[in-house]
Design an enzyme around this catalytic site. Structure first.
Site, PDB file in Angstrom:
ATOM      1  N   LEU A  66       0.811  -0.792  -0.353  1.00 33.35           N
ATOM      2  CA  LEU A  66      -0.469  -0.032  -0.304  1.00 33.35           C
ATOM      3  C   LEU A  66       0.450   1.400  -0.606  1.00 33.35           C
ATOM      4  O   LEU A  66       1.429   1.609   0.591  1.00 33.35           O
ATOM      5  CB  LEU A  66      -1.279   0.278   1.069  1.00 33.35           C
ATOM      6  N   ASP A  67       1.016   2.231  -0.847  1.00 29.16           N
ATOM      7  CA  ASP A  67       1.450   3.619  -0.814  1.00 29.16           C
ATOM      8  C   ASP A  67       1.422   4.213   0.537  1.00 29.16           C
ATOM      9  O   ASP A  67       0.380   3.801   2.173  1.00 29.16           O
ATOM     10  CB  ASP A  67       0.305   4.809  -1.832  1.00 29.16           C
ATOM     11  N   PHE A  68       2.523   5.247   0.941  1.00 30.42           N
ATOM     12  CA  PHE A  68       2.665   5.610   2.105  1.00 30.42           C
ATOM     13  C   PHE A  68       1.199   6.286   2.071  1.00 30.42           C
ATOM     14  O   PHE A  68       0.905   6.103   4.123  1.00 30.42           O
ATOM     15  CB  PHE A  68       3.559   6.615   1.672  1.00 30.42           C
ATOM     16  N   ARG A 177      -5.265   6.300  -8.220  1.00 29.24           N
ATOM     17  CA  ARG A 177      -4.867   7.638  -8.133  1.00 29.24           C
ATOM     18  C   ARG A 177      -5.261   7.976  -9.460  1.00 29.24           C
ATOM     19  O   ARG A 177      -5.670   9.053  -9.958  1.00 29.24           O
ATOM     20  CB  ARG A 177      -4.142   7.671  -7.356  1.00 29.24           C
ATOM     21  N   ASN A 303      -2.251   1.141  -5.847  1.00 29.06           N
ATOM     22  CA  ASN A 303      -2.857   2.987  -4.671  1.00 29.06           C
ATOM     23  C   ASN A 303      -2.283   3.961  -4.795  1.00 29.06           C
ATOM     24  O   ASN A 303      -0.977   3.970  -5.025  1.00 29.06           O
ATOM     25  CB  ASN A 303      -3.585   2.385  -4.026  1.00 29.06           C
TER      26      ASN A 303
END
Length: 303
Positions: A66-68, A177, A303
């Site tokens: 998962l992204d930051f 995104r 994402n």
């Protein structure tokens, strides 16, 4: 959910082979930077020091990423055999994931399939971003599909916003995104894909809500608490209900056959694209990457 601290790791599921955590927003999974001491890796080592695997660089085998800025369900394999079983599910496209998001504007269609190939942006100053095929500087674009279902329409801090459920049918870097931005409805608080304009919200409003991994001998299936409700964020004010979240998730679960541990056929829209991607012969480069993936267990975030 409050900002992450070393001691407040949220566990959604635990067995002898897997842990699923509810990752905090603005928290990296791991980091080589000495000054970034708070990561999901450090939280896991603090909570489960006895489960850290010395054979991996980071101590734990993350089944996906998962992204930051993204919060939500993230699966961790506790040994190489379990990692291999999870990897097989991802490779055979038997994993089901669904994300909640608040996006800018009122999405008029109640359901839509976003079908834009995504590639790497080679434009100077934008090389940290992905892009839609056909845009300037976009290279090596690959087919991508995302299903979007509108749950609610309302206001966030006075601006029109829609709450949506996003189901990625492919897994590309920053897929959700980029797809939301390309549809004209960027994710609230996405500083990067708003080109540094959307900076007021305290976080990016993207959350991994549902995860299903039907591994051999163990079905991993979790849902997280919904973070996008007025009781947790008073800036979000729903005004119109379109599809109740519970019903949408039940319908998503119904697409899986528990006896076979496989998802039902994908929607007709984009089926040819998925078949083409899934049926492509594995190259030597891809095979090598898969071996590294199994050893270190890192997957590109969609994402």
């Amino acid at each position: 959910m409050e900002p992450g601290r070393i001691e407040n790791l949220s566990i959604l599921y635990q067995s002898s082979d897997f842990i699923v955590v509810n990752k905090h927003w603005d928290l990296r999974i791991d980091s080589k930077m000495w000054y970034e001491t708070l990561t999901l890796q450090s939280q896991l080592k603090h909570r489960f020091p006895e489960l850290a695997d010395p054979d991996t660089y980071y101590g734990f085998r993350f089944c996906h990423q998962l992204d930051f800025s993204t919060s939500g369900a993230l699966c961790v394999a506790l040994n190489k055999a379990a990692a291999g079983r999870a990897y097989k599910c991802f490779k055979e496209r038997r994993v089901t994931k669904a994300y909640l998001a608040l996006v800018r504007g009122h999405v008029q269609e109640s359901r839509m399939t976003i079908n834009h190939a995504i590639g790497k942006n080679t434009t100077e100053g934008l090389t940290h971003m992905m892009c839609i095929e056909g845009t300037e500087g976009c290279e090596n674009a690959k087919p991508c599909l995302t299903e979007l279902t509108v749950l609610e329409r309302g206001l966030y801090d006075g601006d029109p916003v829609s709450k949506v459920l996003l189901q990625p049918l492919t897994g590309r870097t920053h897929q959700l995104r980029v797809h939301c931005s390309s549809s004209g409805h960027p994710i609230v608080g996405d500083f990067t894909y708003s080109f540094k304009k959307d900076s007021r919200p305290f976080r990016m409003m993207l959350h991994a809500f549902y995860l299903r991994i039907p591994t051999c001998g163990e079905l991993i299936e979790v849902s997280t608490p919904d973070p996008f409700v007025p009781t947790l964020d008073a800036n979000w004010q729903p005004q119109q209900s379109v599809h109740p979240l519970e019903q949408v998730i039940q319908a998503l679960k119904a697409t899986a056959d528990p006896a076979l541990g496989e998802t039902s056929p994908l929607p007709k829209v984009g089926q040819d694209v998925i078949t083409q991607v899934a049926g492509a012969k594995e190259s030597e480069e891809q095979r090598a990457r898969c071996q590294q993936w199994l050893a270190e267990w890192a997957v590109e975030p969609e994402n």
